[in-house]
Design a protein around this motif. Structure first.
Motif, PDB file in Angstrom:
ATOM      1  N   MET A  32       0.815  -1.216   0.000  1.00 43.74           N
ATOM      2  CA  MET A  32       0.000   0.000   0.000  1.00 43.74           C
ATOM      3  C   MET A  32       0.848   1.265   0.000  1.00 43.74           C
ATOM      4  O   MET A  32       0.345   2.336  -0.282  1.00 43.74           O
ATOM      5  N   LEU A  33       2.133   1.160   0.309  1.00 42.18           N
ATOM      6  CA  LEU A  33       3.001   2.334   0.322  1.00 42.18           C
ATOM      7  C   LEU A  33       3.731   2.551  -1.000  1.00 42.18           C
ATOM      8  O   LEU A  33       4.591   3.413  -1.089  1.00 42.18           O
ATOM      9  N   LYS A  34       3.384   1.783  -2.024  1.00 42.97           N
ATOM     10  CA  LYS A  34       4.016   1.965  -3.328  1.00 42.97           C
ATOM     11  C   LYS A  34       3.685   3.342  -3.887  1.00 42.97           C
ATOM     12  O   LYS A  34       2.630   3.905  -3.627  1.00 42.97           O
ATOM     13  N   SER A  35       4.578   3.845  -4.680  1.00 43.19           N
ATOM     14  CA  SER A  35       4.400   5.193  -5.217  1.00 43.19           C
ATOM     15  C   SER A  35       3.200   5.302  -6.151  1.00 43.19           C
ATOM     16  O   SER A  35       2.637   6.380  -6.311  1.00 43.19           O
ATOM     17  N   SER A  36       2.780   4.188  -6.769  1.00 38.85           N
ATOM     18  CA  SER A  36       1.623   4.250  -7.662  1.00 38.85           C
ATOM     19  C   SER A  36       0.345   4.560  -6.889  1.00 38.85           C
ATOM     20  O   SER A  36      -0.506   5.316  -7.360  1.00 38.85           O
ATOM     21  N   VAL A  37       0.204   3.997  -5.695  1.00 34.01           N
ATOM     22  CA  VAL A  37      -0.975   4.266  -4.865  1.00 34.01           C
ATOM     23  C   VAL A  37      -0.938   5.716  -4.376  1.00 34.01           C
ATOM     24  O   VAL A  37      -1.914   6.447  -4.492  1.00 34.01           O
ATOM     25  N   ALA A  38       0.206   6.131  -3.862  1.00 33.67           N
ATOM     26  CA  ALA A  38       0.338   7.503  -3.363  1.00 33.67           C
ATOM     27  C   ALA A  38       0.205   8.508  -4.505  1.00 33.67           C
ATOM     28  O   ALA A  38      -0.419   9.557  -4.341  1.00 33.67           O
ATOM     29  N   GLY A  39       0.768   8.189  -5.667  1.00 30.05           N
ATOM     30  CA  GLY A  39       0.684   9.093  -6.812  1.00 30.05           C
ATOM     31  C   GLY A  39      -0.747   9.341  -7.254  1.00 30.05           C
ATOM     32  O   GLY A  39      -1.116  10.462  -7.606  1.00 30.05           O
ATOM     33  N   LYS A  40      -1.560   8.292  -7.226  1.00 32.44           N
ATOM     34  CA  LYS A  40      -2.971   8.448  -7.591  1.00 32.44           C
ATOM     35  C   LYS A  40      -3.695   9.342  -6.589  1.00 32.44           C
ATOM     36  O   LYS A  40      -4.511  10.179  -6.961  1.00 32.44           O
ATOM     37  N   LEU A  41      -3.361   9.207  -5.308  1.00 29.91           N
ATOM     38  CA  LEU A  41      -3.992  10.034  -4.281  1.00 29.91           C
ATOM     39  C   LEU A  41      -3.513  11.484  -4.359  1.00 29.91           C
ATOM     40  O   LEU A  41      -4.275  12.407  -4.071  1.00 29.91           O
ATOM     41  N   VAL A  42      -2.264  11.695  -4.761  1.00 25.66           N
ATOM     42  CA  VAL A  42      -1.750  13.056  -4.937  1.00 25.66           C
ATOM     43  C   VAL A  42      -2.452  13.717  -6.123  1.00 25.66           C
ATOM     44  O   VAL A  42      -2.883  14.871  -6.031  1.00 25.66           O
ATOM     45  N   LYS A  43      -2.602  12.985  -7.228  1.00 24.19           N
ATOM     46  CA  LYS A  43      -3.285  13.538  -8.398  1.00 24.19           C
ATOM     47  C   LYS A  43      -4.734  13.870  -8.103  1.00 24.19           C
ATOM     48  O   LYS A  43      -5.288  14.810  -8.654  1.00 24.19           O
ATOM     49  N   SER A  44      -5.355  13.095  -7.205  1.00 22.31           N
ATOM     50  CA  SER A  44      -6.748  13.340  -6.831  1.00 22.31           C
ATOM     51  C   SER A  44      -6.893  14.468  -5.827  1.00 22.31           C
ATOM     52  O   SER A  44      -8.003  14.912  -5.560  1.00 22.31           O
ATOM     53  N   GLY A  45      -5.779  14.898  -5.229  1.00 23.10           N
ATOM     54  CA  GLY A  45      -5.820  16.006  -4.280  1.00 23.10           C
ATOM     55  C   GLY A  45      -6.050  15.589  -2.840  1.00 23.10           C
ATOM     56  O   GLY A  45      -6.304  16.428  -1.992  1.00 23.10           O
ATOM     57  N   TYR A  46      -5.956  14.297  -2.546  1.00 22.95           N
ATOM     58  CA  TYR A  46      -6.158  13.828  -1.176  1.00 22.95           C
ATOM     59  C   TYR A  46      -4.866  13.854  -0.361  1.00 22.95           C
ATOM     60  O   TYR A  46      -4.898  13.924   0.857  1.00 22.95           O
ATOM     61  N   LEU A  47      -3.727  13.774  -1.034  1.00 19.87           N
ATOM     62  CA  LEU A  47      -2.413  13.871  -0.398  1.00 19.87           C
ATOM     63  C   LEU A  47      -1.602  14.912  -1.147  1.00 19.87           C
ATOM     64  O   LEU A  47      -1.900  15.241  -2.293  1.00 19.87           O
ATOM     65  N   LYS A  48      -0.562  15.408  -0.486  1.00 17.80           N
ATOM     66  CA  LYS A  48       0.374  16.300  -1.176  1.00 17.80           C
ATOM     67  C   LYS A  48       1.778  16.007  -0.692  1.00 17.80           C
ATOM     68  O   LYS A  48       1.980  15.476   0.403  1.00 17.80           O
ATOM     69  N   TYR A  49       2.749  16.306  -1.558  1.00 17.40           N
ATOM     70  CA  TYR A  49       4.158  16.154  -1.195  1.00 17.40           C
ATOM     71  C   TYR A  49       4.610  17.412  -0.471  1.00 17.40           C
ATOM     72  O   TYR A  49       4.257  18.518  -0.856  1.00 17.40           O
ATOM     73  N   VAL A  50       5.401  17.226   0.573  1.00 17.72           N
ATOM     74  CA  VAL A  50       5.954  18.354   1.322  1.00 17.72           C
ATOM     75  C   VAL A  50       7.431  18.097   1.598  1.00 17.72           C
ATOM     76  O   VAL A  50       7.940  17.013   1.349  1.00 17.72           O
ATOM     77  N   ASN A  51       8.095  19.090   2.143  1.00 18.09           N
ATOM     78  CA  ASN A  51       9.514  19.015   2.520  1.00 18.09           C
ATOM     79  C   ASN A  51      10.426  18.767   1.327  1.00 18.09           C
ATOM     80  O   ASN A  51      11.135  17.774   1.265  1.00 18.09           O
ATOM     81  N   ARG A  62      -8.993  18.051   1.738  1.00 18.80           N
ATOM     82  CA  ARG A  62      -9.899  17.210   0.942  1.00 18.80           C
ATOM     83  C   ARG A  62      -9.797  15.737   1.350  1.00 18.80           C
ATOM     84  O   ARG A  62     -10.801  15.031   1.430  1.00 18.80           O
ATOM     85  N   GLY A  63      -8.583  15.267   1.626  1.00 18.42           N
ATOM     86  CA  GLY A  63      -8.388  13.891   2.088  1.00 18.42           C
ATOM     87  C   GLY A  63      -9.005  13.659   3.456  1.00 18.42           C
ATOM     88  O   GLY A  63      -9.623  12.621   3.716  1.00 18.42           O
ATOM     89  N   ARG A  64      -8.853  14.638   4.349  1.00 15.43           N
ATOM     90  CA  ARG A  64      -9.452  14.530   5.688  1.00 15.43           C
ATOM     91  C   ARG A  64     -10.974  14.507   5.592  1.00 15.43           C
ATOM     92  O   ARG A  64     -11.651  13.769   6.300  1.00 15.43           O
ATOM     93  N   ASP A  65     -11.536  15.297   4.669  1.00  7.61           N
ATOM     94  CA  ASP A  65     -12.986  15.332   4.494  1.00  7.61           C
ATOM     95  C   ASP A  65     -13.531  14.005   3.974  1.00  7.61           C
ATOM     96  O   ASP A  65     -14.581  13.549   4.413  1.00  7.61           O
ATOM     97  N   ILE A  66     -12.805  13.380   3.045  1.00 10.12           N
ATOM     98  CA  ILE A  66     -13.290  12.105   2.522  1.00 10.12           C
ATOM     99  C   ILE A  66     -13.210  11.007   3.577  1.00 10.12           C
ATOM    100  O   ILE A  66     -14.063  10.123   3.647  1.00 10.12           O
ATOM    101  N   LEU A  67     -12.210  11.069   4.448  1.00 12.27           N
ATOM    102  CA  LEU A  67     -12.142  10.113   5.557  1.00 12.27           C
ATOM    103  C   LEU A  67     -13.301  10.322   6.525  1.00 12.27           C
ATOM    104  O   LEU A  67     -13.886   9.354   7.028  1.00 12.27           O
ATOM    105  N   LEU A  68     -13.639  11.568   6.777  1.00  9.61           N
ATOM    106  CA  LEU A  68     -14.758  11.874   7.665  1.00  9.61           C
ATOM    107  C   LEU A  68     -16.066  11.344   7.082  1.00  9.61           C
ATOM    108  O   LEU A  68     -16.880  10.761   7.792  1.00  9.61           O
ATOM    109  N   ARG A  69     -16.253  11.514   5.779  1.00  9.70           N
ATOM    110  CA  ARG A  69     -17.462  10.992   5.127  1.00  9.70           C
ATOM    111  C   ARG A  69     -17.500   9.467   5.134  1.00  9.70           C
ATOM    112  O   ARG A  69     -18.569   8.877   5.086  1.00  9.70           O
TER     113      ARG A  69
END
Length: 86
Positions: A32-51, A62-69
């Motif tokens: 689940m930590l593969k870059s393909s999974v994270a990349g899809k979530l970044v493109k969808s706006g649920y995660l972002k790269y930092v640092n 947006r990611g926090r809101d979808i988890l709440l729903r």
């Protein structure tokens, strides 16, 4: 967007941890930590790269809101996120 179980688990993991290091996929055998999974979530706006150059992942509003729903409640960060490109 419909999330599969791996994407939902990555979102929950990023919500529990403030910053998720991107190098964990190579260190541990966790599909689940593969870059393909994270990349899809970044493109969808649920995660972002930092640092800098993609060293950490962070959950977006947006990611926090979808988890709440989906029924998962995680507290907001004590420090607000800076305004800027997500």
């Amino acid at each position: 967007m419909i999330l599969d179980s791996q994407e939902l688990e990555v979102l929950k993991l990023c919500a529990a941890a403030r910053y998720m290091p991107c190098g964990l996929a190579g260190k541990y055998e966790m599909p689940m930590l593969k870059s393909s999974v994270a990349g899809k979530l970044v493109k969808s706006g649920y995660l972002k790269y930092v640092n800098g150059s993609r060293k950490c992942l962070r959950l977006t509003r947006r990611g926090r809101d979808i988890l709440l729903r989906a029924g998962y409640e995680f507290h907001d960060d004590a420090r607000p996120q800076k305004k800027g490109a997500a």
